[in-house]
Design a protein around this motif. Structure first.
Motif, mmCIF file in Angstrom:
data_model
loop_
_atom_site.group_PDB
_atom_site.id
_atom_site.type_symbol
_atom_site.label_atom_id
_atom_site.label_comp_id
_atom_site.label_asym_id
_atom_site.label_seq_id
_atom_site.Cartn_x
_atom_site.Cartn_y
_atom_site.Cartn_z
ATOM 1 N N GLU A 9 42.704 -78.855 -8.426
ATOM 2 C CA GLU A 9 41.794 -79.764 -7.625
ATOM 3 C C GLU A 9 42.863 -80.602 -6.359
ATOM 4 O OE1 GLU A 9 38.664 -82.263 -5.740
ATOM 5 O OE2 GLU A 9 38.561 -80.463 -7.780
ATOM 6 N N ASN A 13 41.961 -79.663 -2.119
ATOM 7 C CA ASN A 13 41.985 -80.172 -1.297
ATOM 8 C C ASN A 13 43.116 -80.319 -0.268
ATOM 9 O OD1 ASN A 13 39.607 -82.453 -2.634
ATOM 10 N ND2 ASN A 13 41.092 -83.063 -3.545
ATOM 11 N N TRP A 148 33.973 -87.013 3.334
ATOM 12 C CA TRP A 148 34.387 -86.813 2.830
ATOM 13 C C TRP A 148 34.586 -87.033 1.653
ATOM 14 C CZ3 TRP A 148 39.715 -85.805 4.201
ATOM 15 C CH2 TRP A 148 40.105 -85.071 5.004
ATOM 16 N N LYS A 149 35.085 -86.443 0.105
ATOM 17 C CA LYS A 149 34.619 -87.358 -1.073
ATOM 18 C C LYS A 149 35.259 -88.386 -1.027
ATOM 19 C CE LYS A 149 35.939 -82.639 -2.915
ATOM 20 N NZ LYS A 149 36.626 -81.593 -4.101
ATOM 21 N N PRO A 150 34.408 -89.585 -1.879
ATOM 22 C CA PRO A 150 34.918 -90.884 -1.962
ATOM 23 C C PRO A 150 35.778 -90.951 -3.377
ATOM 24 C CG PRO A 150 32.681 -89.867 -3.314
ATOM 25 C CD PRO A 150 32.971 -89.126 -2.759
ATOM 26 N N ARG A 155 42.046 -87.407 -1.970
ATOM 27 C CA ARG A 155 41.660 -87.439 -0.428
ATOM 28 C C ARG A 155 41.292 -85.674 -0.216
ATOM 29 N NH1 ARG A 155 40.638 -89.273 4.449
ATOM 30 N NH2 ARG A 155 41.466 -88.349 5.903
ATOM 31 N N LEU A 157 37.373 -82.805 1.286
ATOM 32 C CA LEU A 157 36.261 -82.473 2.035
ATOM 33 C C LEU A 157 35.533 -82.105 1.068
ATOM 34 C CD1 LEU A 157 37.788 -81.017 5.246
ATOM 35 C CD2 LEU A 157 37.407 -83.553 5.181
ATOM 36 N N GLU A 158 34.079 -82.746 1.540
ATOM 37 C CA GLU A 158 32.847 -82.187 0.442
ATOM 38 C C GLU A 158 32.881 -80.862 0.023
ATOM 39 O OE1 GLU A 158 30.724 -83.953 -1.513
ATOM 40 O OE2 GLU A 158 31.242 -85.970 -1.400
#
Length: 164
Positions: A9, A13, A148-150, A155, A157-158
């Motif tokens: 992950e 990111n 952006w992903k919540p 942190r 990006l979608e």
């Protein structure tokens, strides 16, 4: 499992955040395209500039006072690595992306006993992926503004839609 889950992950990111930073800083992107030898320092700078793990939580092991604030043993605190990576007392022009920044004492992988076990692997993965895209897609450009992903701890990006 820690290396696989946490590393995947964070590396995903870091890759998206890094390319997004490069697209927003076209002078630095052109600098990197012209000199692939900058990839190792670029990886470090991109991790500093927009770290994929901006916040970590820790528990206080003994009563402590920080800047006049008493924090009792057992309290949970959130550490904002992203702000430390923009500390003007450590980094000249901290809000400027500089792919040749050296030294670059960012703390995107943590510090001390909490230093990321997967940091060496992440550095290799990032350097290889940036290098490959620079070689195989030299005209890579942004196709659309990302979302952006919540969340606060990771942190990223979608998605980052690009085209050649």
């Amino acid at each position: 499992m820690l290396l696989l889950n946490a590393g995947h992950e964070a590396t995903v990111n870091a890759t998206g955040n890094g390319w997004w930073a490069l697209f927003r800083n076209p002078g630095e992107l052109e600098r990197l395209r012209a000199d692939h030898a900058l990839v190792p320092t670029a990886v470090e700078e991109l991790l500093r500039y927009d770290t994929p793990s901006p916040m970590f939580e820790r528990w206080i092991l003994e009563d402590v006072s920080v800047s006049g604030v008493d924090i009792p043993r057992g309290a949970e605190v959130a550490l904002q690595f992203a702000s430390a990576n923009r500390d003007a007392s450590v980094f000249a022009e901290p809000d400027r992306l500089d792919l040749g920044r050296d030294p670059n004492p960012h703390i995107s992988f943590g510090l001390g006993i909490h230093f990321c076990l997967g940091a060496p692997l992440a550095r290799v993965e990032l350097a290889e992926s940036y290098g490959a895209l620079l070689r195989l897609a030299p005209a890579l450009r942004l196709a659309e503004e990302p979302a952006w992903k919540p969340g606060f701890v990771l942190r990223g990006l979608e998605a980052l839609h690009v085209e050649c």
